[in-house]
Each structure stands twice: as C-alpha cells, then as structure tokens.
Design a protein around this motif. Structure first.
Motif, short mmCIF file in Angstrom:
data_model
loop_
_atom_site.label_atom_id
_atom_site.label_comp_id
_atom_site.label_asym_id
_atom_site.label_seq_id
_atom_site.Cartn_x
_atom_site.Cartn_y
_atom_site.Cartn_z
N GLY A 1 1.24 6.60 9.10
CA GLY A 1 0.44 5.81 8.16
C GLY A 1 -0.41 4.76 8.85
O GLY A 1 -0.35 4.56 10.06
N ASP A 2 -1.18 4.06 8.03
CA ASP A 2 -2.10 3.05 8.56
C ASP A 2 -1.45 1.68 8.72
O ASP A 2 -1.99 0.82 9.42
N ILE A 3 -0.34 1.43 8.05
CA ILE A 3 0.29 0.11 8.09
C ILE A 3 1.32 0.08 9.21
O ILE A 3 2.22 0.92 9.27
N LYS A 4 1.18 -0.90 10.11
CA LYS A 4 2.03 -0.96 11.29
C LYS A 4 2.84 -2.25 11.37
O LYS A 4 3.62 -2.43 12.30
N THR A 5 2.68 -3.17 10.43
CA THR A 5 3.40 -4.44 10.47
C THR A 5 4.31 -4.56 9.26
O THR A 5 4.03 -3.99 8.20
N LEU A 6 5.38 -5.34 9.41
CA LEU A 6 6.32 -5.53 8.32
C LEU A 6 5.67 -6.27 7.15
O LEU A 6 5.92 -5.95 5.99
N SER A 7 4.81 -7.24 7.46
CA SER A 7 4.14 -7.97 6.38
C SER A 7 3.24 -7.03 5.58
O SER A 7 3.17 -7.11 4.35
N GLY A 8 2.53 -6.13 6.27
CA GLY A 8 1.70 -5.16 5.56
C GLY A 8 2.52 -4.21 4.72
O GLY A 8 2.13 -3.85 3.59
N ALA A 9 3.68 -3.77 5.25
CA ALA A 9 4.56 -2.88 4.48
C ALA A 9 5.09 -3.58 3.24
O ALA A 9 5.19 -2.98 2.16
N ARG A 10 5.40 -4.86 3.37
CA ARG A 10 5.89 -5.61 2.20
C ARG A 10 4.80 -5.78 1.16
O ARG A 10 5.06 -5.76 -0.04
N ASP A 11 3.56 -5.98 1.62
CA ASP A 11 2.46 -6.08 0.66
C ASP A 11 2.30 -4.76 -0.11
O ASP A 11 2.09 -4.76 -1.34
N SER A 12 2.38 -3.64 0.60
CA SER A 12 2.26 -2.34 -0.07
C SER A 12 3.43 -2.12 -1.03
O SER A 12 3.24 -1.59 -2.14
N TRP A 13 4.62 -2.53 -0.64
CA TRP A 13 5.79 -2.41 -1.51
C TRP A 13 5.62 -3.28 -2.75
O TRP A 13 5.99 -2.89 -3.86
N GLY A 14 5.06 -4.47 -2.59
CA GLY A 14 4.82 -5.35 -3.73
C GLY A 14 3.88 -4.71 -4.75
O GLY A 14 4.10 -4.79 -5.96
N THR A 15 2.82 -4.07 -4.25
CA THR A 15 1.90 -3.38 -5.15
C THR A 15 2.59 -2.22 -5.86
O THR A 15 2.40 -2.01 -7.07
#
Length: 641
Positions: free
Chosen positions: A76-90
C-alpha cells in the motif's frame, strides 16, 4: 532472512530471499472471536493491529478489512503508523455513519449515491474532515480489487473532484517573539544542564574521595551513586509527596518529562527541523575532526525510499553548545546517556518516568517516541512557555476602538493595547519562523533558502501564509521598485544633460500661443497644424540631432530626453494613452526587461513632462476617450532599440 539494511547487498552479495516454504502472512486475519483484523508494520518498524470486528455494519466488514489491508499493507501507499491511524479513523467514521442511515445499507451492494452525498454533507463533521474523509475513502475503495465490488453509481460519487477547503494560515513569530522564545528555551536548557552535571559531579566526587564532601552532600551523593549504578530511584518516604520527592531525586541524573519541552523547543530553533524529525533523532553519529557531527535523520512524507537524510551539524566551541546544532545534539546525548543505557534504546531522546502503571527500576527509563511519536499526548510547548516563572509572552495587540457608552468618557474611538498573552508555541510555527529568517538572510532566493524541503514546498507551506514574510517581501519590492525608478530617472537626467531638456508648453495650443512662448513663427505654425508631430510629441528640428547634428535616427521613446522635443496641450491625450499601454505591457514582461526598455521614457513622462501640466488639465484629458498608443512604432520590425 537475517541480512537487512544498508550494505546487505552488493556485487557478489545477492538479496536475501525467504526459504522455499515461506508463506506471506494474510492481508486480513481472524481473531479468536471471529472478527477481522488488519495488521500494520511501517517502514519505521512501528506496528499496530486494527480490529475491524469492533465496527458496526458487519455486512461491510469483509470489504472494509480488505480495502484497509490493501491501503496500509506492505504493497500500500501508507508507510507510517500515523497515516495508518488516519485511514482507520476514516474507515470507522464511514461504518458508524452507515449505521445511522435509515434504512442502513446492510452490504456494499445496497450502497447508492445518496448515501455518499449524505456522508459528504454530514453537518456533524468539519469541512476539512469531510474533505479528507472523502479523499481517503476514494483511495480505500479505488484499488482494482475493491472498486468493482461497489455499485457504479456509488463509486462515481466517490471518484469525483471535490473543492479543497481553505486551510487556516499558519504563520510564524515576529522577531521579538522569536528572540524571547529562543532566550527562554536556552535559559531553561542551561538550568537542566547545570542540574544534571552537578549530580554527575557529586557521583564522581563520592567515588574518588567521599571525605571531601560535606555530610549532607555525602548522603545525597551516596544515594545518587546507587541510582547511577542500578538505575533504580528509591522511595524516600511513603507520604503524599512520595512521587514528587522521587522525581526531584531522579532529576539530579536523568531527564524528566518536564524537561522535554524546552529541550525540543531549542532543538527546533537551532536545527530548523520539524518536530517529527527531532523526536526520531538517533544516538548513532560520527564526529568529523571535532568540528561537526554527522548523523542520519528521518524526514517523513517524502515518498517511498526517501525517508532518510544524512546531515552535518557544526559543533562549535564548548561555550556555544546551546547555539549550534551539533553542539546541542551532543549535549542532548550527554543528558540522556544514563537513561539510554538502562532502557537500551538507540534514540537520542530518553528520560526517566515516575513509575507509571506500576513500573519500577530500570523500566522507568524510557525512549518515549520509539513506539509512538505522540507518546500518548503531544509535547506541550505552549504549556511550558506559559508556566515558566517568567512566561514567554506574545507581542501586544491593538484592541478594537471602544464604542460609545462602553468605556469611560473621552475614550470613544481610541484604540487601546490588549494585555500581553502567553505565546502560542508549536513546532510548525518555530519551523516557519526559522525558514523565514533564513530566506531573508539569503535575500529571498528560494532555491538557496530551501533546507529540508523543496523551494516549492518552502513557499507554499511556510512562507506564503506568514505575515512577517509578506511585510518583508512588500518592503523589498518597494525598495527594488524605488531603485529601478531612480535608475531610470538618472538615465533620463544624463540624456537630458547631453541633448537638452524637452520643451513643455501646457497652455499653448494655437500658433499664436506658441509664438508668444518663444517658438519661431514658421515652427509655431507647423507645430499647430501637426506637421511636426511624431508618435506622441512634436520635433522642432528632425534634421539636426542635438548630439550628432545629423538627421535623427533614434527611437521615438528617446524623444522624451531630447531638446528638440516639444509638448503642448494637444499631445496630452496621446501621452496618457502611452502610459496606459506601458502599464499593460508591464504585466506581461519581467520587471528587469520592462525597466530597461521602457523605464526611462515612463519616468520622463511621469516625473518631468506631466508634472508641468495642472491636475485639472490631466483629469480633463483622461476623461475623454484616449487615442491608440501607437506602441507598434517602437517595436520590431519598425524600430530596433
């Protein structure tokens, strides 16, 4: 697969491969309760598991889990934990929203455009959140393995272009605010350094010659020596102040959480790096000839395989260690050396925490940002700046004028100054202010000013919205235009000195008026009848150039610096039309080219010729339709300057 990292491959050393029976872990797994779980492992080795089974709308769980796994997984395009959490929030907000719809779309096949439209217009979310959620959902559902499982009409609603909301400008600090903030951070860091170095000195004295210490100091030194050897901070008593007393005792040798804010503020001020990079500073480094320190830092959001950057920071003299990036970095390693040894971290920032969740002994030494950059809560720079004995204050602002009847008599309409407020301190504002200062020092040349970003990112995200930058840029542009105008005026003055000054007769129009002004009768008649007119003025003697004595071959733009030039009231509309045309042309050309080509003529008309007409005469001529400017007479191929 034991070899990894830089240097693990090369000529004759092929890439490490998994064994023949290796099976990649599934994108989505089931937990013990039968729920779907998506595991994330970032490029920075931070890990997390997202339990899709905790969300509502179970009919959506397979699609949501697969879409999330494709988005945050290894491909995937997301490589950071903060980015993964943002995607999970959405993902969570989307599932919870669907549960509120009546009737809810139980499966993806039941989704229609109206559901997507309603989510985008949800009044409970901010405009920025709605935009970012729609963009993230488009990325989640846009994978080729997922997109075809949504109804075409619903996917079309996700796949449209949305107007980006206006983001609030994040400016920097004024020079006074920046200097006060830097002074406060250096003062508090200096106190931290003195405190820990004094504790270390007590330990050394106790080990070398305890008899030289006073009895009270000897007791403290003995306690500190035991702490230095074991990393365990003892309980001095069991009263209500136990935690406070332990923290005071530990602070003789270790950093505490209260020390992190001033240290990181000073790091941001000196290194001119953002907060994320500072939190991930490594302890590994290389000293270059005792002059500089070299280390590899992390710069996120640069795209795959572009996270790491090797920097070289000047160390400087020992007395300036709080002013140079290399000196401050080495000082940070000195302050955190003991805690790093006890917790075994490779990060530069380590500290002692006061026994949270029953932790004791060496477990109280901790690298706060190894697992999570936010460490549960952000570093509150503003709280530190406001809670100091001498708070860091913002510049006083002018309060709005008092309305009649709201203040004491005689103060109506008079502005007042508000009481100083604590300065709001963030890493973004520090970074912006540092970039602004560097850009000013380099004369505004963006390619040279770009340090940790490209010139485009530097301008768009840091300089464009900063008020001090705009004021400085306006001042620089004003000075540059004044210099250009003065240079054009000087060129006009030099030409007039060689060729003579144009004759301007603002009140002359007829031949008699011209004769009364001292013009020869024959010339006056020809001027009045327009026989001597050029493009914008009249020429008294075209056959005899003031400098050469031969027929004039100069550009018509040079007429405004010539003694043969004659201007009357009838020429005024044409001059105004020329000025208007030159102003339009200025918007299409570079400033340098325009001033070189047209600047001397423009200045001569504005400051020398029009100044001899009255404002009423100029306004009257401007109110009438202006003739064609005839600029083609001085452009190629008619005229070669």
């Amino acid at each position: 697969m034991t070899r990894r990292g830089r240097g693990s491959t090369g000529p004759g050393r092929p890439s490490a491969l998994p064994p023949d029976n290796y099976e990649a872990p599934p994108l989505v797994r089931e937990d013990a309760a039968g729920g779907l779980v998506v595991d994330f492992r970032g490029e920075d080795e931070r890990q997390w598991s997202f339990d899709v089974g905790t969300l509502p709308m179970p009919g959506w769980h397979p699609l949501l889990a697969e879409a999330l796994a494709l988005r945050i997984g290894s491909s995937g395009d997301i490589k950071t934990l903060s980015g993964a959490r943002d995607s999970w929030g959405t993902t969570g907000r989307w599932a919870r929203f669907l549960a509120t719809v009546f009737p809810p779309p139980a499966t993806p096949d039941d989704l229609v455009r109206a559901h997507v439209e309603a989510f985008h217009k949800d009044a409970d979310a901010s405009e920025h959140t709605r935009f970012s959620d729609m963009r993230e959902l488009r990325m989640l559902f846009g994978h080729k393995q997922v997109r075809g499982r949504l109804p075409a009409d619903a996917w079309d609603a996700f796949n449209r272009r949305l107007p980006k909301p206006k983001s609030k400008a994040v400016g920097g600090y004024s020079n006074g605010e920046f200097d006060r903030l830097a002074a406060a951070a250096r003062a508090d860091t200096a106190r931290i350094v003195r405190r820990i170095r004094a504790g270390e000195q007590l330990v050394q004295q106790f080990r070398s010659d305890p008899g030289q210490l006073a009895p009270q100091q000897r007791e403290l030194a003995a306690t500190l020596t035991g702490i230095a050897d074991t990393g365990e901070v003892p309980d001095l008593d069991s009263g209500l102040d136990r935690r406070r007393r332990r923290a005071e005792l530990a602070s003789h040798l270790f950093l505490t959480w209260n020390d992190i804010a001033p240290l990181m503020a000073l790091l941001a001020l000196v290194t001119e790096r953002n907060g994320e990079t500072l939190k991930e500073l490594p302890a590994k480094h290389r000293i270059l000839e005792d002059r500089a320190v070299e280390l590899v830092i992390v710069k996120r959001r640069r795209g795959a395989k572009r996270w790491f950057e090797t920097v070289t920071w000047e160390i400087g003299p020992k007395s300036r260690e709080l002013h140079t990036a290399g000196g401050l970095y080495l000082l940070l390693l000195e302050l955190t050396d003991r805690s790093r040894g006890f917790c075994g971290s490779s990060s530069a920032i380590c500290f002692w925490r006061n026994g949270p969740r029953g932790l004791k002994g060496r477990e109280e030494h901790y690298a706060p940002f190894d697992t999570d950059l936010s460490y549960g809560h952000p570093v509150s720079l503003s709280a530190w700046a406001a809670s100091r004995t001498k708070p860091v204050l913002a510049d006083p602002r002018q309060a709005p004028a008092a309305k009649k009847g709201e203040d004491k008599p005689g103060s109506e309409g008079k502005p007042s100054v508000e009481a100083p407020r604590p300065l709001r301190v963030t890493f973004n504002m520090i970074k912006t202010s540092a970039d602004v200062r560097r850009t000013k020092q380099l004369g505004g040349h963006l390619p040279s000013s770009a340090k940790s970003n490209t010139a485009q990112v530097l301008f768009t995200n840091y300089l464009r919205n900063d008020e001090t930058t705009r004021e400085w840029a306006e001042e620089v542009m004003t000075e540059a235009l004044e210099d250009a105008e003065q240079a054009a005026w000087d060129a006009h003055t030099r030409a007039v000195g060689r060729r003579g000054e144009p004759t301007v007769l603002p009140d002359a129009e007829s031949a008699k008026d011209l004769e009364d002004s001292g013009i020869a009768p024959q010339t006056a008649r020809e001027v009045a009848e327009g026989e001597l007119d050029t493009a914008w003025t009249a020429c008294e003697d075209h056959d005899h150039h003031p400098e050469t004595g031969t027929a004039c071959g100069d550009s018509f733009l040079a007429c405004f610096h010539c003694g043969n030039c004659l201007v009357t009231r009838t020429h005024l509309p044409r001059l105004l039309a020329l000025l208007k045309a030159l102003g339009t042309l200025r918007e299409r050309m570079s400033e340098d080219a325009w001033w070189e080509r047209y600047g001397p003529a423009w200045v001569a008309i504005r400051r020398d010729i029009l100044a001899k007409f009255t404002p009423a005469q100029v306004d009257k001529a401007r109110q009438k339709p202006l003739p064609d400017a005839l600029l083609d007479l001085v452009e190629d191929p008619w005229d070669q300057p």
